[in-house]
Enzyme design. Structure first.
Site, PDB file in Angstrom:
ATOM      1  N   GLU A 103      -4.492   7.783  -3.043  1.00 35.84           N
ATOM      2  CA  GLU A 103      -5.050   6.457  -2.470  1.00 35.84           C
ATOM      3  C   GLU A 103      -5.323   5.599  -3.562  1.00 35.84           C
ATOM      4  O   GLU A 103      -5.235   4.414  -3.456  1.00 35.84           O
ATOM      5  CB  GLU A 103      -6.339   6.692  -1.568  1.00 35.84           C
ATOM      6  CG  GLU A 103      -6.077   7.369  -0.321  1.00 35.84           C
ATOM      7  CD  GLU A 103      -5.110   6.475   0.460  1.00 35.84           C
ATOM      8  OE1 GLU A 103      -5.224   5.284   0.678  1.00 35.84           O
ATOM      9  OE2 GLU A 103      -4.240   7.105   1.278  1.00 35.84           O
TER      10      GLU A 103
ATOM     11  N   HIS B 101       1.985   4.703  -2.673  1.00 40.06           N
ATOM     12  CA  HIS B 101       2.072   6.179  -2.533  1.00 40.06           C
ATOM     13  C   HIS B 101       3.684   6.308  -2.920  1.00 40.06           C
ATOM     14  O   HIS B 101       3.840   7.545  -3.342  1.00 40.06           O
ATOM     15  CB  HIS B 101       1.886   6.238  -1.111  1.00 40.06           C
ATOM     16  CG  HIS B 101       0.468   6.333  -0.586  1.00 40.06           C
ATOM     17  ND1 HIS B 101      -0.429   7.132  -1.033  1.00 40.06           N
ATOM     18  CD2 HIS B 101      -0.198   5.566   0.538  1.00 40.06           C
ATOM     19  CE1 HIS B 101      -1.769   6.933  -0.543  1.00 40.06           C
ATOM     20  NE2 HIS B 101      -1.534   5.831   0.456  1.00 40.06           N
TER      21      HIS B 101
ATOM     22  N   HIS C  30       0.701  -1.071   0.145  1.00 33.81           N
ATOM     23  CA  HIS C  30      -0.127  -0.011  -0.080  1.00 33.81           C
ATOM     24  C   HIS C  30       1.007   1.168  -0.142  1.00 33.81           C
ATOM     25  O   HIS C  30       0.774   2.060  -0.945  1.00 33.81           O
ATOM     26  CB  HIS C  30      -0.807  -0.055   1.345  1.00 33.81           C
ATOM     27  CG  HIS C  30      -1.803   1.306   1.244  1.00 33.81           C
ATOM     28  ND1 HIS C  30      -3.080   1.072   0.931  1.00 33.81           N
ATOM     29  CD2 HIS C  30      -1.696   2.298   1.794  1.00 33.81           C
ATOM     30  CE1 HIS C  30      -3.641   2.125   1.184  1.00 33.81           C
ATOM     31  NE2 HIS C  30      -2.770   3.124   1.750  1.00 33.81           N
ATOM     32  N   GLU C  31       1.987   1.171   1.052  1.00 34.34           N
ATOM     33  CA  GLU C  31       2.598   2.415   0.873  1.00 34.34           C
ATOM     34  C   GLU C  31       3.677   2.426  -0.134  1.00 34.34           C
ATOM     35  O   GLU C  31       3.902   3.620  -0.562  1.00 34.34           O
ATOM     36  CB  GLU C  31       3.617   2.537   2.409  1.00 34.34           C
ATOM     37  CG  GLU C  31       2.552   2.425   3.519  1.00 34.34           C
ATOM     38  CD  GLU C  31       1.382   3.442   3.541  1.00 34.34           C
ATOM     39  OE1 GLU C  31       1.748   4.499   2.929  1.00 34.34           O
ATOM     40  OE2 GLU C  31       0.544   3.092   4.323  1.00 34.34           O
TER      41      GLU C  31
END
Length: 504
Positions: free
Chosen positions: A297, A271, A267-268
């Site tokens: 996101e 980003h 997830h990160e």
């Protein structure tokens, strides 16, 4: 001074402010990773000082004069030019910032620094009363911010607009209502199917150091540049894009649950890929920054779920995972593992929620934030309201506040208005991935080979390189050919979970 000279001075000032904000970003990252607990008081003063400096630079009347000199000139005639986009967004930021008293900005920085430390301790101790006084201060300050900025219909609109420019409470309510109508029957059908994965394969002994090595390998395969970034441990995962050449990811490890850290890192990483591929030459200006948090996101959810929970990804990575954790995964077949990481089951923790139930977690927070900002919900009543609404939405009793209203860091740093962007990100992610599959034949074959560069390149071309040139809705339309819709997201869920659970 000509319009060109005025624009050059605007850009110089904007870039200077970008450097100042990057200093605050490093201090914020350090606070969540390595800062000693007793440093919180000084850190609060440091953050307040930097916030005051930044606010002073952002609200300097000279900025308004420079904007007025450029607006209406030939420099901004083309609405898609660098100058037009920068002036549009700098005007928006200037008008917002000048409505906020410097004293409020500094007090928010000071209080939220203390609140983050208090939250971390309260979550660890399951002690909401210890956090309550600071949360009350944060909410009161955010109400003041909404009043200062001004709004129509609901004060929450003033806060939401900071994260997702142009979005409104009415629009977000409509999104959640439509999603809930579609998600609830799907979740019920899955629950009634009688099929359950063997979750125990994820709840074995996964040594933390090996988890870190494996997660970093996946992040590098996606294209994250570790010469321009790093991965550290914290209480709540986040990505801090300090600036060109410096992007910092964090996660938290659970030696008895593989998914917590691994999917957090994916997830990160999403980003981080966005941050690392924004146009560096425009750093400090809107064209060099992210379009919106919803788009940000979309990048994290796309890599975490659309790719990282997909069967082709695990066709490549599962053999490597079994080599990394031979004892934990002895005798575990790929299909069994794939089903486990795609379990659909109502759960307590948002960041560990499956793709089908995740948006219900966000809807809960959105409803509570509306009440906190309107004054209809007192902070003292938050735990009870959380538990009651959680039961109604997800059918679970919340055993304690650590796994209830204390689980997220956002309210402690003043991020009220942030949560809806997670759901918008899910919708954007599904729509972007559908468009990428349409444009790039054979993506799944790429993933089975551990090759992700074509997808990264497509996102770079359609999302990353534009920075803040377009607003989110326009960026989505240009990338996918359609306005944002929940249809691709629901199609994705049905196509994935239908075969796994035998439901339509």
């Amino acid at each position: 001074m000509t319009a060109a000279d005025s624009y050059a001075e605007l850009v110089r000032r904007s870039k200077e402010l970008g450097v100042l904000n990057s200093c605050a970003a490093v201090l914020g990252w350090d606070q969540q990773t390595y800062m000693p607990a007793k440093g919180a008081g000084l850190r609060g003063e440091q953050m307040a000082f930097l916030a005051g400096l930044a606010h002073g630079k952002a609200t300097d009347p000279k900025v308004g004069e420079l904007l007025a000199a450029v607006e209406g000139s030939d420099l901004v005639r083309d609405p898609e030019s660098d100058a037009a986009a920068n002036v549009r967004e700098l005007r928006r930021g200037y008008d917002r910032s000048t409505k906020l008293p410097a004293s409020l900005v500094e007090e928010l920085a000071r209080v939220t620094t203390a609140a983050q430390q208090a939250w971390q301790q309260a979550r660890a101790a399951n002690d909401f009363p210890a956090f309550r006084p600071l949360l009350e201060q944060v909410v009161a300050l955010k109400r003041q911010e909404a009043q200062a900025v001004g709004y129509t219909d609901h004060p929450y609109n003033a806060l939401l607009d900071e994260y997702e420019p142009g979005a409104t409470v009415a629009e977000v309510r409509e999104v959640f209502a439509g999603l809930t109508r579609s998600l609830v029957p799907l979740i019920k059908a899955i629950g009634d199917s009688g099929k359950k994965p063997d979750r125990s394969v994820l709840e074995r002994d996964f040594p933390v150091e090996r988890q870190k090595v494996f997660a970093e390998a996946a992040a590098a395969a996606f294209g994250f540049d570790f010469a321009a970034g790093r991965l550290d441990t914290t209480a709540h995962p986040f990505c801090s894009g300090v600036g060109p050449g410096d992007c910092r990811l964090t996660t938290r490890y659970n030696p008895r649950f593989f998914s917590e850290a691994f999917f957090g890192v994916l997830h990160e990483t999403g980003h981080g890929l966005y941050e690392q591929n924004l146009p560096a030459e425009h750093f400090g200006t809107p064209v060099g920054g992210a379009c919106s948090l919803g788009i940000h996101e979309s990048q994290s959810r796309l890599w975490e779920n659309q790719v990282g929970r997909g069967r082709p990804f695990w066709d490549h990575f599962f053999p490597r995972l079994r080599q990394t954790f031979p004892a934990a995964l002895a005798g575990v077949e790929p299909e069994r593992f794939y089903f486990a990481v795609n379990e659909v089951k109502p759960s307590l923790i948002r960041v560990e929620a499956d793709e089908a139930t995740y948006n219900l977690h966000v809807a809960l927070r959105f409803e509570l934030e509306l009440g906190l900002i309107s004054g209809d919900l007192a902070v003292a009543d938050l735990p009870g309201a959380w538990n009651e609404r959680f039961k109604a939405l997800l059918g679970l009793d919340v055993p304690d506040d650590a796994r209830g209203c204390l689980q997220d860091i956002h309210w402690s740093f003043g991020g009220i208005g942030y949560f809806p962007t997670y759901t918008l990100g899910n919708l954007y992610a599904a729509q972007l991935m559908a468009a990428a599959r349409r444009d790039l034949a054979g993506l799944d074959d790429d993933f089975r080979r551990g090759e992700f560069s074509r997808l990264k390149g497509w996102l770079g071309q359609h999302i990353h390189r534009h920075g803040g040139r377009y607003r989110a809705g326009e960026l989505c339309r240009r990338a996918t050919g359609e306005p944002l819709s929940a249809v691709p997201f629901m199609s994705y869920l049905n196509e994935k979970f239908g075969p796994l659970y035998g439901v339509c």
